[in-house]
Design a protein around this motif. Structure first.
Motif, PDB file in Angstrom:
ATOM      1  N   PRO A  14       0.997  -1.093   9.273  1.00 27.15           N
ATOM      2  CA  PRO A  14       1.912  -1.980   8.547  1.00 27.15           C
ATOM      3  C   PRO A  14       3.149  -1.222   8.093  1.00 27.15           C
ATOM      4  N   LEU A  15       4.312  -1.831   8.278  1.00 25.48           N
ATOM      5  CA  LEU A  15       5.590  -1.208   7.965  1.00 25.48           C
ATOM      6  C   LEU A  15       6.196  -1.853   6.729  1.00 25.48           C
ATOM      7  N   SER A  16       6.434  -1.037   5.712  1.00 23.62           N
ATOM      8  CA  SER A  16       7.075  -1.519   4.497  1.00 23.62           C
ATOM      9  C   SER A  16       7.528  -0.308   3.697  1.00 23.62           C
ATOM     10  N   ALA A  17       7.971  -0.559   2.468  1.00 23.59           N
ATOM     11  CA  ALA A  17       8.423   0.537   1.602  1.00 23.59           C
ATOM     12  C   ALA A  17       7.265   1.217   0.886  1.00 23.59           C
ATOM     13  N   ARG A  18       6.040   0.811   1.190  1.00 18.43           N
ATOM     14  CA  ARG A  18       4.872   1.428   0.581  1.00 18.43           C
ATOM     15  C   ARG A  18       3.796   1.614   1.640  1.00 18.43           C
ATOM     16  N   ALA A  19       3.102   2.719   1.590  1.00 19.91           N
ATOM     17  CA  ALA A  19       2.037   2.975   2.567  1.00 19.91           C
ATOM     18  C   ALA A  19       1.018   1.846   2.526  1.00 19.91           C
ATOM     19  N   GLY A  20       0.589   1.412   3.707  1.00 20.66           N
ATOM     20  CA  GLY A  20      -0.344   0.287   3.759  1.00 20.66           C
ATOM     21  C   GLY A  20      -1.441   0.504   4.764  1.00 20.66           C
TER      22      GLY A  20
ATOM     23  N   PRO B 113      22.809  -7.630  13.371  1.00 22.57           N
ATOM     24  CA  PRO B 113      23.671  -7.413  12.192  1.00 22.57           C
ATOM     25  C   PRO B 113      23.293  -6.176  11.385  1.00 22.57           C
ATOM     26  N   TRP B 114      22.210  -5.506  11.780  1.00 19.74           N
ATOM     27  CA  TRP B 114      21.740  -4.333  11.032  1.00 19.74           C
ATOM     28  C   TRP B 114      21.704  -3.128  11.984  1.00 19.74           C
ATOM     29  N   PRO B 115      22.832  -2.471  12.190  1.00 16.24           N
ATOM     30  CA  PRO B 115      22.885  -1.371  13.177  1.00 16.24           C
ATOM     31  C   PRO B 115      22.092  -0.140  12.776  1.00 16.24           C
ATOM     32  N   ASP B 116      21.713  -0.037  11.500  1.00 15.31           N
ATOM     33  CA  ASP B 116      20.984   1.150  11.056  1.00 15.31           C
ATOM     34  C   ASP B 116      19.474   1.001  11.177  1.00 15.31           C
ATOM     35  N   VAL B 117      19.015  -0.140  11.692  1.00 19.62           N
ATOM     36  CA  VAL B 117      17.571  -0.304  11.913  1.00 19.62           C
ATOM     37  C   VAL B 117      17.110   0.693  12.969  1.00 19.62           C
ATOM     38  N   ALA B 118      16.107   1.485  12.611  1.00 20.77           N
ATOM     39  CA  ALA B 118      15.583   2.494  13.534  1.00 20.77           C
ATOM     40  C   ALA B 118      14.224   2.114  14.094  1.00 20.77           C
ATOM     41  N   THR B 119      13.527   1.218  13.415  1.00 18.28           N
ATOM     42  CA  THR B 119      12.182   0.851  13.866  1.00 18.28           C
ATOM     43  C   THR B 119      11.890  -0.589  13.468  1.00 18.28           C
ATOM     44  N   VAL B 120      11.104  -1.266  14.287  1.00 19.90           N
ATOM     45  CA  VAL B 120      10.682  -2.639  14.006  1.00 19.90           C
ATOM     46  C   VAL B 120       9.172  -2.704  14.159  1.00 19.90           C
ATOM     47  N   GLY B 121       8.513  -3.165  13.133  1.00 13.62           N
ATOM     48  CA  GLY B 121       7.063  -3.309  13.161  1.00 13.62           C
ATOM     49  C   GLY B 121       6.660  -4.633  12.546  1.00 13.62           C
ATOM     50  N   GLY B 122       5.461  -4.674  12.003  1.00 12.01           N
ATOM     51  CA  GLY B 122       4.976  -5.844  11.289  1.00 12.01           C
ATOM     52  C   GLY B 122       4.384  -5.403   9.967  1.00 12.01           C
ATOM     53  N   TRP B 123       3.964  -6.353   9.162  1.00 13.59           N
ATOM     54  CA  TRP B 123       3.346  -6.010   7.884  1.00 13.59           C
ATOM     55  C   TRP B 123       2.197  -6.964   7.609  1.00 13.59           C
ATOM     56  N   TRP B 124       1.141  -6.425   6.997  1.00 14.15           N
ATOM     57  CA  TRP B 124      -0.018  -7.209   6.584  1.00 14.15           C
ATOM     58  C   TRP B 124      -0.698  -6.463   5.452  1.00 14.15           C
ATOM     59  N   ASN B 125      -1.454  -7.196   4.658  1.00  9.53           N
ATOM     60  CA  ASN B 125      -2.273  -6.558   3.631  1.00  9.53           C
ATOM     61  C   ASN B 125      -3.729  -6.552   4.099  1.00  9.53           C
ATOM     62  N   ARG B 126      -4.604  -6.093   3.248  1.00  7.06           N
ATOM     63  CA  ARG B 126      -6.011  -5.981   3.653  1.00  7.06           C
ATOM     64  C   ARG B 126      -6.660  -7.340   3.903  1.00  7.06           C
ATOM     65  N   ARG B 127      -6.116  -8.382   3.325  1.00 11.01           N
ATOM     66  CA  ARG B 127      -6.668  -9.726   3.517  1.00 11.01           C
ATOM     67  C   ARG B 127      -6.003 -10.454   4.694  1.00 11.01           C
ATOM     68  N   PHE B 128      -4.955  -9.842   5.264  1.00  8.38           N
ATOM     69  CA  PHE B 128      -4.164 -10.476   6.333  1.00  8.38           C
ATOM     70  C   PHE B 128      -3.632 -11.833   5.883  1.00  8.38           C
ATOM     71  N   ASP B 129      -3.245 -11.875   4.625  1.00  9.63           N
ATOM     72  CA  ASP B 129      -2.679 -13.092   4.049  1.00  9.63           C
ATOM     73  C   ASP B 129      -1.566 -12.702   3.065  1.00  9.63           C
ATOM     74  N   PRO B 130      -0.335 -12.644   3.536  1.00 13.99           N
ATOM     75  CA  PRO B 130       0.161 -13.086   4.841  1.00 13.99           C
ATOM     76  C   PRO B 130       0.123 -11.961   5.872  1.00 13.99           C
ATOM     77  N   GLU B 131       0.481 -12.322   7.109  1.00 14.08           N
ATOM     78  CA  GLU B 131       0.694 -11.344   8.172  1.00 14.08           C
ATOM     79  C   GLU B 131       2.093 -11.597   8.731  1.00 14.08           C
ATOM     80  N   ILE B 132       2.993 -10.660   8.484  1.00 17.26           N
ATOM     81  CA  ILE B 132       4.396 -10.816   8.857  1.00 17.26           C
ATOM     82  C   ILE B 132       4.624 -10.180  10.221  1.00 17.26           C
ATOM     83  N   ASP B 133       5.204 -10.948  11.157  1.00 16.45           N
ATOM     84  CA  ASP B 133       5.360 -10.487  12.534  1.00 16.45           C
ATOM     85  C   ASP B 133       6.384  -9.372  12.678  1.00 16.45           C
ATOM     86  N   LEU B 134       7.496  -9.456  11.933  1.00 21.37           N
ATOM     87  CA  LEU B 134       8.629  -8.561  12.148  1.00 21.37           C
ATOM     88  C   LEU B 134       9.118  -7.950  10.843  1.00 21.37           C
TER      89      LEU B 134
END
Length: 481
Positions: free
Chosen positions: A306-312, A380-401
Motif C-alpha cells: 500500500p502506497l501512502s504517507a504512512r507505512a501500511g 497535471p502532476w509532473p513530479d509523480v514518481a510512482t503510482v500504486g494503490g492503497w488499502w488498510n487491513r480490512r480492505f475497506d476501502p481499497e483505493i486503486d490509484l
C-alpha cells in the motif's frame, strides 16, 4: 518462419553493440534474460538474419550430458556460416571439454564482425559446473580479442543473474539485457486493434510474442477466445501450460503457492491457508522466504505494498505474467471442458469469469501507464514518481490509484483515483465512493490532492468533478511504439 512483431527498440540496442564490435575490432558479451516465451531466441535470430553477418546459434538441451552438449555444439559450428574452414571443426569432442571447444571456436572466427549465440545457457552450467570458468578464461584470453558479439540467453532468471554476479567467473564481462513482454502499444500495432480491445488482447497474451504472432490480425478478443475454445492445443492454453511445467515441474510447495495466488489468494494469510496441508497453514518461516524467491529470483510473482504517507500492510501478491494469471484463474478450467469435447461450455465459463478477472488484472497496467504519463508530462502532476494503490487491513476501502513522489512511504500524495474497467461509464455514485475512500488515505489533502478516473467506458460527471479522466486511448498513447 512466423512473422516478427515489435522489438524495434531491442533490435536497435543489439545493433549498436554490433556497430561497436565492428568499430573497435574487439568482442562484446551480452547476457539476455527473460521469462519463457518472451521471445529471446526469436529476437536474436532476427538480429542474425538482418545483420547478414556470419553466426553460429547453439541451443543447449536440458538433461544432456556435458559430452553430448559439446558434440551438439561442434555439429552446429561445422554447419554454421562462421568457420573460415569447416574442416578445422572436429566431429569428435576434444578431451578437454568446453575449455578446448571454446579455444577451437576462437580459432575459426572470421576476421570481420560475427555473432555467437549460446541459448539456454543455464542448462550448460547445470551439465558442467566448470563451464562458467571455461567461458571466462576463453573470453579473456581468446574470444574477446576478436570482433564477435557473444549473446548468452537464458530463461532461468536466477541462474542468469548468478552468471554475472560479483562472485562468479564472468562478473563484469557481459552487459545485462532483460527482455520483457511486448508493451500494450506494440500489441495493439501487431494485432491492428483499437485501444479498448488492445488492452484485452494484451491481458490475454501477456504481451508474449509467441502468442501475439498467432493471433489473427484484427480479431476482437472475445471472438478469438471463442475460436480458441475449440482448440485444446491453442497457444493461449499451451504456452502457459508449458511455462508452468518447465518452471514448476513437480507438485511441490512452490507450485502450491503459485496456484494459490493464481486462484485469487492475495494476502500472506490466505496464501498460507490455501497452500498448507491438513496439518494447517504454512508457517511464516516457510512461506516468507519462498514468496521472496518467487518474487525476486524467479519473477513469477509480484508483490504490491500500500502506497501512502504512512507505512501500511499487508502486501498483496499476484502472478506477474497476465497470461499465466489468466490460465490459472480461468483458462485451465476451460481447457478441461475443451478436452472433453465441450467448446461451448468452455467459452461460457470464460465469459462468466472474464469481466471480474479483467477488472483486477488491468490495474497494474493502469498504474504503469500513469507512471509513464507523468514521466512524459502528460499528467497535471509532473513530479509523480510512482503510482500504486492503497488499502488498510480490512480492505475497506481499497483505493486503486495513488500517485506519489516515492514508495512505499511517500512524503507527498499528488492524486488518488479509481479504475473502472467495465462496459458502463464512471458516474456520480462511483465518484462519491472514491471521495469517501480517498479521505482515508494517509497524506490525502482535499485542497491539494487531485482525483483521477481511468475508465474503459468514459465518465458521466459534472464538469471539473475530477482533475483527470483517461480512457483506453489516452492510456495506450503513453507506451512507446
Amino acid at each position: 518462419m512466423s512473422r516478427f512483431v515489435g522489438r524495434r527498440t531491442e533490435l536497435g540496442i543489439l545493433r549498436k553493440r554490433l556497430e561497436r564490435v565492428d568499430r573497435d575490432g574487439t568482442g562484446i558479451a551480452v547476457a539476455i534474460r527473460g521469462r519463457r516465451q518472451v521471445g529471446k531466441s526469436r529476437l536474436v535470430q532476427e538480429l542474425c538474419d538482418r545483420s547478414g553477418l556470419p553466426y553460429v546459434f547453439f541451443t543447449a538441451i536440458k538433461g544432456a550430458s556435458s559430452t553430448e552438449a559439446v558434440s551438439l555444439f561442434l555439429a552446429e559450428l561445422a554447419d554454421s556460416t562462421l568457420p573460415r574452414n569447416p574442416d578445422l571443426v572436429p566431429r569428435t569432442p576434444p578431451a578437454g571439454g568446453w575449455v578446448d571447444v571454446l579455444r577451437l571456436l576462437a580459432g575459426v572466427l572470421p576476421d570481420g564482425p560475427c555473432i555467437v549465440v549460446l541459448d539456454e545457457l543455464p542448462w550448460l552450467s547445470e551439465q558442467d559446473e566448470t563451464f562458467d570458468a571455461a567461458l571466462q578464461v576463453a573470453w579473456d584470453r581468446l574470444l574477446g580479442r576478436h570482433p564477435v558479439l557473444l549473446l548468452l540467453l537464458g530463461s532461468d532468471l536466477h541462474m542468469m543473474q548468478r552468471l554475472t554476479a560479483y562472485d562468479r567467473p564472468f562478473y563484469g564481462r557481459a552487459d545485462t539485457f532483460v527482455l520483457g513482454p511486448l508493451n500494450p502499444a506494440e500489441t495493439a500495432d501487431a494485432l491492428d486493434l483499437p485501444a479498448v480491445d488492445a488492452f484485452d488482447a494484451h491481458l490475454i497474451t501477456g504481451g508474449l510474442p509467441g502468442i501475439v504472432r498467432r493471433w489473427p490480425t484484427g480479431t476482437p478478443p472475445m471472438d478469438l477466445l471463442r475460436q480458441e475454445c475449440a482448440d485444446p492445443a491453442s497457444p493461449i492454453f499451451s504456452v502457459p501450460e508449458q511455462s508452468l511445467s518447465a518452471e514448476f515441474a513437480n507438485p511441490d510447495l512452490a507450485r502450491r503457492v503459485l496456484e494459490a495466488v493464481g486462484g485469487g489468494d492475495r494476502t500472506f494469510a490466505n496464501i498460507a491457508a490455501t497452500a498448507g496441508s491438513q496439518a494447517g497453514a504454512l508457517p511464516s518461516g516457510t512461506l516468507s522466504p519462498l514468496l521472496q524467491r518467487m518474487v525476486t529470483d524467479k519473477g513469477v510473482l509480484a508483490a504490491d505494498e500500500p502506497l501512502s504517507a504512512r507505512a501500511g500492510r499487508p502486501a498483496l501478491y499476484r502472478v506477474a505474467d497476465s497470461n499465466l494469471r489468466l490460465y490459472l484463474a480461468v483458462l485451465r478450467d476451460a481447457q478441461q471442458h475443451i478436452r472433453r469435447g465441450r467448446p461451448e461450455a468452455a467459452f461460457g465459463l470464460v465469459e462468466r469469469r472474464w469481466a471480474t478477472w479483467r477488472g483486477r488484472a488491468i490495474e497494474p497496467l493502469v498504474r504503469e501507464g500513469l507512471e509513464l504519463g507523468a514521466a512524459a508530462d502528460a499528467l497535471p502532476w509532473p513530479d509523480v514518481a510512482t503510482v500504486g494503490g492503497w488499502w488498510n487491513r480490512r480492505f475497506d476501502p481499497e483505493i486503486d490509484l495513488v500517485g506519489a513522489d516515492r514508495t512505499p512511504v511517500a512524503s507527498r500524495i499528488d492524486f488518488v483515483g479509481s479504475v473502472k474497467w467495465v462496459s458502463v461509464p464512471f458516474d456520480r455514485h462511483n465518484l462519491a465512493v472514491l471521495r469517501q475512500g480517498a479521505a482515508q488515505v494517509p497524506g490525502f489533502d482535499p485542497e491539494t490532492t487531485g482525483l483521477v478516473v481511468v475508465s474503459r467506458s468514459g465518465a458521466e460527471l459534472p464538469a471539473d468533478a475530477v482533475d483527470l479522466v483517461w480512457g483506453p486511448t489516452d492510456l495506450l498513447a503513453v507506451w512507446p511504439r
